[in-house]
Structure formats: C-alpha cells, structure tokens
Design a protein around this motif. Structure first.
Motif, PDB file in Angstrom:
ATOM      1  N   SER A 184       0.828  -1.208   0.000  1.00 54.20           N
ATOM      2  CA  SER A 184       0.000   0.000   0.000  1.00 54.20           C
ATOM      3  C   SER A 184       0.860   1.254   0.000  1.00 54.20           C
ATOM      4  CB  SER A 184      -0.927   0.012   1.219  1.00 54.20           C
ATOM      5  OG  SER A 184      -1.813  -1.079   1.190  1.00 54.20           O
ATOM      6  N   GLY A 185       1.929   1.241   0.804  1.00 50.40           N
ATOM      7  CA  GLY A 185       2.814   2.398   0.856  1.00 50.40           C
ATOM      8  C   GLY A 185       3.498   2.661  -0.468  1.00 50.40           C
ATOM      9  N   ASN A 186       3.978   1.586  -1.126  1.00 50.64           N
ATOM     10  CA  ASN A 186       4.660   1.754  -2.411  1.00 50.64           C
ATOM     11  C   ASN A 186       3.709   2.256  -3.492  1.00 50.64           C
ATOM     12  OD1 ASN A 186       7.100   0.883  -1.347  1.00 50.64           O
ATOM     13  ND2 ASN A 186       6.743  -1.254  -1.870  1.00 50.64           N
ATOM     14  N   LEU A 187       2.505   1.679  -3.532  1.00 50.35           N
ATOM     15  CA  LEU A 187       1.534   2.129  -4.534  1.00 50.35           C
ATOM     16  C   LEU A 187       1.089   3.560  -4.243  1.00 50.35           C
ATOM     17  CD1 LEU A 187      -0.705  -1.045  -4.991  1.00 50.35           C
ATOM     18  CD2 LEU A 187       1.121  -0.216  -6.478  1.00 50.35           C
ATOM     19  N   GLY A 188       0.924   3.892  -2.969  1.00 48.35           N
ATOM     20  CA  GLY A 188       0.547   5.251  -2.603  1.00 48.35           C
ATOM     21  C   GLY A 188       1.584   6.265  -3.045  1.00 48.35           C
ATOM     22  N   ALA A 189       2.862   5.909  -2.931  1.00 51.34           N
ATOM     23  CA  ALA A 189       3.929   6.818  -3.371  1.00 51.34           C
ATOM     24  C   ALA A 189       3.868   7.041  -4.879  1.00 51.34           C
ATOM     25  CB  ALA A 189       5.287   6.255  -2.971  1.00 51.34           C
TER      26      ALA A 189
ATOM     27  N   GLU B 215       6.363   4.906 -16.862  1.00 56.93           N
ATOM     28  CA  GLU B 215       7.210   4.988 -15.665  1.00 56.93           C
ATOM     29  C   GLU B 215       6.445   4.524 -14.416  1.00 56.93           C
ATOM     30  OE1 GLU B 215       9.643   8.345 -13.022  1.00 56.93           O
ATOM     31  OE2 GLU B 215       8.624   8.914 -14.887  1.00 56.93           O
ATOM     32  N   ALA B 216       5.193   4.951 -14.306  1.00 60.06           N
ATOM     33  CA  ALA B 216       4.394   4.551 -13.145  1.00 60.06           C
ATOM     34  C   ALA B 216       4.149   3.055 -13.138  1.00 60.06           C
ATOM     35  CB  ALA B 216       3.062   5.312 -13.140  1.00 60.06           C
ATOM     36  N   LEU B 217       3.898   2.465 -14.309  1.00 56.57           N
ATOM     37  CA  LEU B 217       3.663   1.026 -14.379  1.00 56.57           C
ATOM     38  C   LEU B 217       4.915   0.240 -14.012  1.00 56.57           C
ATOM     39  CD1 LEU B 217       1.458   0.738 -17.600  1.00 56.57           C
ATOM     40  CD2 LEU B 217       0.787   0.295 -15.228  1.00 56.57           C
ATOM     41  N   GLY B 218       6.081   0.774 -14.352  1.00 56.05           N
ATOM     42  CA  GLY B 218       7.318   0.120 -13.938  1.00 56.05           C
ATOM     43  C   GLY B 218       7.454   0.096 -12.419  1.00 56.05           C
ATOM     44  N   GLU B 219       7.079   1.207 -11.771  1.00 55.22           N
ATOM     45  CA  GLU B 219       7.139   1.253 -10.313  1.00 55.22           C
ATOM     46  C   GLU B 219       6.084   0.339  -9.683  1.00 55.22           C
ATOM     47  OE1 GLU B 219       6.794   5.315  -9.207  1.00 55.22           O
ATOM     48  OE2 GLU B 219       8.664   5.927 -10.155  1.00 55.22           O
ATOM     49  N   ILE B 220       4.899   0.281 -10.296  1.00 53.65           N
ATOM     50  CA  ILE B 220       3.862  -0.617  -9.792  1.00 53.65           C
ATOM     51  C   ILE B 220       4.316  -2.070  -9.930  1.00 53.65           C
ATOM     52  CG2 ILE B 220       1.531  -1.483 -10.240  1.00 53.65           C
ATOM     53  CD1 ILE B 220       0.738   1.379 -10.977  1.00 53.65           C
TER      54      ILE B 220
ATOM     55  N   LEU C  82       6.125  -7.135  -7.362  1.00 51.19           N
ATOM     56  CA  LEU C  82       7.139  -8.183  -7.238  1.00 51.19           C
ATOM     57  C   LEU C  82       7.731  -8.199  -5.824  1.00 51.19           C
ATOM     58  CD1 LEU C  82       9.011  -7.879 -10.665  1.00 51.19           C
ATOM     59  CD2 LEU C  82       7.467  -9.708  -9.926  1.00 51.19           C
ATOM     60  N   ALA C  83       7.921  -7.001  -5.247  1.00 51.44           N
ATOM     61  CA  ALA C  83       8.433  -6.928  -3.878  1.00 51.44           C
ATOM     62  C   ALA C  83       7.449  -7.510  -2.880  1.00 51.44           C
ATOM     63  CB  ALA C  83       8.753  -5.475  -3.514  1.00 51.44           C
ATOM     64  N   ALA C  84       6.157  -7.535  -3.242  1.00 52.59           N
ATOM     65  CA  ALA C  84       5.124  -8.097  -2.370  1.00 52.59           C
ATOM     66  C   ALA C  84       4.947  -9.593  -2.592  1.00 52.59           C
ATOM     67  CB  ALA C  84       3.798  -7.384  -2.604  1.00 52.59           C
ATOM     68  N   ASP C  85       5.827 -10.222  -3.374  1.00 51.61           N
ATOM     69  CA  ASP C  85       5.808 -11.663  -3.626  1.00 51.61           C
ATOM     70  C   ASP C  85       4.651 -12.114  -4.507  1.00 51.61           C
ATOM     71  OD1 ASP C  85       8.067 -12.898  -2.769  1.00 51.61           O
ATOM     72  OD2 ASP C  85       7.318 -13.464  -0.803  1.00 51.61           O
TER      73      ASP C  85
ATOM     74  N   LEU D 148      -5.182  -0.093  -1.758  1.00 46.83           N
ATOM     75  CA  LEU D 148      -4.974   1.245  -2.325  1.00 46.83           C
ATOM     76  C   LEU D 148      -5.222   2.350  -1.309  1.00 46.83           C
ATOM     77  CD1 LEU D 148      -6.518   0.814  -5.886  1.00 46.83           C
ATOM     78  CD2 LEU D 148      -4.125   0.678  -5.202  1.00 46.83           C
ATOM     79  N   GLY D 149      -5.376   1.992  -0.027  1.00 43.33           N
ATOM     80  CA  GLY D 149      -5.521   2.995   1.017  1.00 43.33           C
ATOM     81  C   GLY D 149      -6.898   3.609   1.103  1.00 43.33           C
ATOM     82  N   MET D 150      -7.916   2.950   0.512  1.00 43.23           N
ATOM     83  CA  MET D 150      -9.271   3.489   0.532  1.00 43.23           C
ATOM     84  C   MET D 150     -10.074   3.018   1.743  1.00 43.23           C
ATOM     85  SD  MET D 150     -10.192   2.891  -3.490  1.00 43.23           S
ATOM     86  CE  MET D 150      -9.139   3.541  -4.793  1.00 43.23           C
ATOM     87  N   GLY D 151      -9.533   2.054   2.472  1.00 45.09           N
ATOM     88  CA  GLY D 151     -10.246   1.533   3.633  1.00 45.09           C
ATOM     89  C   GLY D 151     -11.300   0.516   3.248  1.00 45.09           C
ATOM     90  N   ASP D 152     -11.949  -0.030   4.269  1.00 46.77           N
ATOM     91  CA  ASP D 152     -12.993  -1.031   4.062  1.00 46.77           C
ATOM     92  C   ASP D 152     -14.058  -0.835   5.129  1.00 46.77           C
ATOM     93  OD1 ASP D 152     -14.551  -3.199   3.506  1.00 46.77           O
ATOM     94  OD2 ASP D 152     -13.071  -4.713   4.071  1.00 46.77           O
ATOM     95  N   MET D 153     -14.839   0.222   4.963  1.00 41.91           N
ATOM     96  CA  MET D 153     -15.841   0.552   5.966  1.00 41.91           C
ATOM     97  C   MET D 153     -17.008  -0.423   5.963  1.00 41.91           C
ATOM     98  SD  MET D 153     -14.360   3.013   7.363  1.00 41.91           S
ATOM     99  CE  MET D 153     -15.646   3.510   8.503  1.00 41.91           C
ATOM    100  N   LEU D 154     -17.279  -1.069   4.825  1.00 44.24           N
ATOM    101  CA  LEU D 154     -18.379  -2.017   4.780  1.00 44.24           C
ATOM    102  C   LEU D 154     -18.107  -3.218   5.686  1.00 44.24           C
ATOM    103  CD1 LEU D 154     -19.381  -2.066   0.996  1.00 44.24           C
ATOM    104  CD2 LEU D 154     -20.729  -1.241   2.923  1.00 44.24           C
ATOM    105  N   SER D 155     -16.890  -3.751   5.628  1.00 45.02           N
ATOM    106  CA  SER D 155     -16.556  -4.886   6.492  1.00 45.02           C
ATOM    107  C   SER D 155     -16.592  -4.484   7.959  1.00 45.02           C
ATOM    108  CB  SER D 155     -15.164  -5.435   6.132  1.00 45.02           C
ATOM    109  OG  SER D 155     -15.165  -5.999   4.840  1.00 45.02           O
ATOM    110  N   LEU D 156     -16.132  -3.277   8.255  1.00 43.20           N
ATOM    111  CA  LEU D 156     -16.161  -2.804   9.635  1.00 43.20           C
ATOM    112  C   LEU D 156     -17.596  -2.678  10.127  1.00 43.20           C
ATOM    113  CD1 LEU D 156     -14.383  -1.864  11.987  1.00 43.20           C
ATOM    114  CD2 LEU D 156     -14.551   0.455  11.091  1.00 43.20           C
ATOM    115  N   ALA D 157     -18.483  -2.179   9.282  1.00 45.23           N
ATOM    116  CA  ALA D 157     -19.887  -2.051   9.667  1.00 45.23           C
ATOM    117  C   ALA D 157     -20.524  -3.419   9.881  1.00 45.23           C
ATOM    118  CB  ALA D 157     -20.656  -1.285   8.582  1.00 45.23           C
ATOM    119  N   GLU D 158     -20.164  -4.395   9.047  1.00 45.40           N
ATOM    120  CA  GLU D 158     -20.704  -5.745   9.218  1.00 45.40           C
ATOM    121  C   GLU D 158     -20.221  -6.372  10.519  1.00 45.40           C
ATOM    122  OE1 GLU D 158     -19.598  -7.845   5.731  1.00 45.40           O
ATOM    123  OE2 GLU D 158     -21.074  -6.841   4.446  1.00 45.40           O
ATOM    124  N   LYS D 159     -18.959  -6.135  10.863  1.00 49.69           N
ATOM    125  CA  LYS D 159     -18.444  -6.661  12.129  1.00 49.69           C
ATOM    126  C   LYS D 159     -19.167  -6.029  13.311  1.00 49.69           C
ATOM    127  CE  LYS D 159     -14.115  -7.509  12.721  1.00 49.69           C
ATOM    128  NZ  LYS D 159     -12.651  -7.414  12.829  1.00 49.69           N
TER     129      LYS D 159
END
Length: 490
Positions: free
Chosen positions: A6-11, A29-34, A39-42, A292-303
């Motif tokens: 998430s941090g790498n994609l956010g950058a 260039e952005a796709l190369g970084e993505i 790959l770094a995330a296995d 992508l850093g957008m959160g997951d409020m739906l799952s939190l509400a279900e919990k």
C-alpha cells in the motif's frame, strides 16, 4: 499484511497527482514502479506481467487528459484490475437440495486447516445451518482434540474414530445424516510438503464422500510457493475455492494476489486473526480498496452489526446518545472502549479505515497500550466515582493509581481530559438538543433539532469518543497545544 505494498503504490499515485498532465511516458514509468511494488510483495511473476499489461492497455486507451483528475483515473483503473486479479465477485455458497452439504478441507500442515474448519463451522451456524465437524486428521498428534476444543467454543459437535481417515469421513457423513445435520466439514491431514501419500489420502477421502465443495486452506504468508501448492492440489483433487489464512500476518501478501490467477478458482473466505470469530467472506473489491488505502468501511460495519444485536445494540445506541449529548460518564467511556475491542481492537479498526485517517490516529499516538492504561484507571474507581468524577480528591487519586498500576499524575490527566471532553460535547450540542427523559412525550419545541440522525445511534465504537478527545488539542478544544490523551512522562 499489505502495508508495504500500500505504501509503495501510494507513493506512485502521489507522484502522478503532482503532474497536471499525464503523458504516455508518465504512464510507462508509473507502471514500472507498480510492477516493482508487486514483485516486492511476492506476487507471482506471470500475474504481475498480465496485470501490468492490462493496466497499460486501459490507461493508454482512456483519454486521461480529458479527465478532471488524470491521476485519479489511473487509480480507478488500477483498482478495477486489482479487483479482477483477486477474483472479481465474492464466491456464493449454495447448499445441497438433499442435505447434508459436504465440505472437504485440504492443505499443507501448518496452514491452519483445523482452526479454519472450526471457523467455517461458526460461519455456517451464522447462516442458520447446523454443521457437524469430522476429524479425519489422524496423523498429527492431538489434531482431533484441538478440533474438539475449538468446536466447544462455538457449540458444534465433532465426530471422529481411531480407524483410518477414509472410514472416519464415511462414518462422519452417516452420523450427520442420522443427527439431521445439514452441513459436514471434514478436516484432513496435511504434510510439510506436497507428496504422493498426502494426495492419495485426500483423493481417497474425496472419492468416498463426494464433497460438494473442496477448499484448499492456504497460508497467505507462503509467498510465491502458493502457486506451486495450489496447482498441485488442484490437479490432484479438483479445488472449488481457497480459504486464505493468516491475512493478519506481517508477510508481503503476494499469495492473496496470485492465488486466483494461478490456481484458477476463487478465494471464498479469509482468516484474519487467531480467534474463532476472525473469519469473513472474501470480497475482492474491499481488499483492493484496502491495498490502495481506501479503507474497508463495509466490512467494519458488518463486524459491528454482528458484534451487537438485540439488547446489546440498544444499550450501545443509548450510550452513544449520551456521548453525543455530553451526558456520558466514565462507565460509558469504558463501555465504548470495550465495544471497540469486540470489533477486533484498535489495530483492526484502524486497518479498515482509509489510510489518511489511520495515519492521523497513528501520529496522535493512540494505541492499544494507552487505552489499556485508561481502562485500568477507570476499573480502579468505584461506581460513584465513575458517575461523578468531581468527587475524586487527592486520597482517592492515590488509591486509584495504586490499584491501576499508574501514577496520580496519569489519573489526574485522564480526569482533566474527560471533563474537557464532556464540556466540549455539551457546548457543541445543538440548541434544544438535550435528550428527553425516557417516557416523555410531546412535540419538540421550535428550533429544536435531533442530536443524532433518524434511526438512532447504532453500533458506534469508542473511535468516535476518541476522535472528540483527540480534537481537544485543536484551537478552542480545551487543551490547546498538547495531545489530550497523552500521559505525562514518568
């Protein structure tokens, strides 16, 4: 698990946002970084290649410079492709027209099959089903006993015998029919590595009981090894879906992104903790949002909805009303903290929030340890002291500090912050917004307004009160210039 990704994609997206116009070379260039971030995330190499090609095709085909926000358009494309890579839609579970519905679990040793069996049984119970667990893992010592202990927590029966795995599975299916159980979950043995003996045993059990679903229980921390394991089991027994375990771990998360494309079957469930209740349906769109850093409020509400039902929900709503009205006590604050713990703790709540809000909480220094010290202080108070903190004098503070293992300065700090928070909530209350006593009737006066939206305050967690307390260090908040929840240094 996905913090690094998430941090790498956010950058990458931050750099794109700083560009007013996006040229094709900017996209490349952005796709190369993505690609490097994945790959770094296995993530499996072939999965990364296909993902990059699809994003490039979509991004170059779209007229990004005609968009209001070209960088946001790229984020939208990446999000859509992440959802596609993760499987698209959540897998739907159907039930046999002639019960029981038979589920066979397979996987390597240490992947969490036995725990996943109990978690899956609990999920079926939440759907109104009556499952039976079958312990066919006769290889690992105490595997059946572990299954019985976990099943005892959720009130589900377990069947097993000291014969052989195939006979246990067949007898377990017959026992389910005799008892009228409509779901059978068969836990099988695993090995440290994929070998012929393991595959032959799982295949024999499958041929004997003819499962409606065969789930591969896969450790999300195994990285690119997930591809080989998934292919081996799929070719041997024919998988219907995957259960990903240890998604709460600190590995890089490549298995979650690779398994759908590599194995060719969807991820049905995800295990997100050690407790039996830490188990949920796998939603590709929600996981993509968290990556992508957008959160997951739906799952939190279900919990929250699952954690609080009936009278508990009414009590929580009433307490939340008092918080918003500025009439809350330290008991209410304690209940709100415990409510948040039922949602998995502060860390789990923050993991579901958008990255910006989670970062703000982290920068403010709000953590489980601080909340634990606050809870200890409140628990060391008597009931009258919690209801009327103003009666707490010097001698009472010393007693409370001794009972909670803190200092009198920490007790005083909590009391000052609590008093300031209550004053702030009262001053922020709309005119005429004081709650009416229970049983009072009549129409609201002119100019009166609701304290809470129509429908009442449902399932509010301690995060709301914490947000108010944290806000006191802003101008006009009552404790300007310092963190209101911070304890003084010892």
């Amino acid at each position: 698990m996905f913090e690094a990704l998430s941090g790498n994609l956010g950058a990458v997206f931050d750099r794109l946002r700083r560009k007013g116009r996006l040229r094709p070379e900017d996209i490349t260039e952005a796709l190369g970084e993505i690609r490097r971030a994945l790959l770094a995330a296995d993530v499996a190499v072939d999965v990364v290649g296909e993902f990059r090609d699809r994003v490039r095709s979509e991004a170059l085909a779209a007229d990004l410079n005609r968009a209001i926000n070209p960088a946001q358009q790229v984020v939208r494309i990446v999000h859509a492709e992440l959802v596609r890579t993760l499987g698209g839609e959540p897998m739907s579970i159907s039930f046999a027209s002639r019960p029981p519905t038979v589920v066979l679990l397979a996987g390597l040793q240490g992947s969490g099959k036995t725990t996943a069996a109990a978690k899956l049984a609990r999920w079926f119970r939440s759907q109104g089903r009556s499952p039976l667990l079958v312990g066919a893992d006769l290889t690992r010592p105490a595997a059946v006993e572990q299954l019985r202990v976990l099943a005892g927590e959720i009130g589900v029966p377990v069947f097993s015998e000291t014969t052989d795995p195939v006979a246990v599975a067949v007898s377990g299916l017959a026992e389910a029919r005799r008892l009228g159980r409509d779901v059978v979950i068969c836990d099988t043995a695993g090995r440290q590595v994929v070998d012929d003996a393991l595959m032959a045993e799982v295949r024999a059990i499958g041929e004997a009981i003819q499962p409606h679903y065969t789930f591969l229980v896969l450790d999300a921390m195994v990285g690119q090894e997930a591809a080989r394991v998934g292919r081996s089991f799929h070719s041997a027994v024919g998988l219907d879906a995957v259960i990903l375990t240890k998604l709460d771990g600190d590995a890089r998360g490549g298995a979650a992104l690779s398994v759908r494309a590599v194995v060719g079957c969807p991820v049905a469930f995800a295990s997100v903790g050690e407790r039996v209740g830490d188990f949920e349906r796998f939603h590709p769109d929600r996981l993509a949002g968290r990556i992508l850093g957008m959160g997951d409020m739906l799952s939190l509400a279900e919990k929250a909805e699952a954690a609080y039902e009936g009278r508990q929900a009414a009590d929580a709503a009433d307490a939340a009303e008092r918080v918003l009205a500025g009439d809350f006590t330290l008991d209410d604050f304690l209940a709100q903290m415990r409510q948040m713990r039922k949602l998995g703790g502060l860390g789990d709540v923050l993991a579901h929030l958008p990255s910006a809000q989670a970062s703000q909480a982290a920068e403010a220094g709000v953590d489980e340890r601080r909340l634990g010290r606050m809870e200890a202080i409140i628990c060391s108070m008597t009931l009258p002291e919690r209801a009327q903190p103003a009666i707490i004098d010097g001698s009472r503070r010393r007693r409370i500090a001794a009972g909670s293992g803190t200092t009198t300065a920490e007790v005083g700090e909590l009391l000052r912050n609590f008093s300031a928070a209550r004053k702030m909530m009262r001053s922020a209350r709309p005119a005429g917004g004081r709650r009416k006593a229970k049983g009072s009737k009549g129409r609201k006066g002119r100019g009166a307004s609701r304290v809470t939206p129509a429908g009442g305050a449902r399932n509010r967690s301690a995060a709301q009160l914490l947000e108010q307390l944290e806000g006191m260090n802003k101008p006009g908040g009552g404790t300007a210039g310092r963190d209101p929840l911070a304890f003084p240094d010892r």
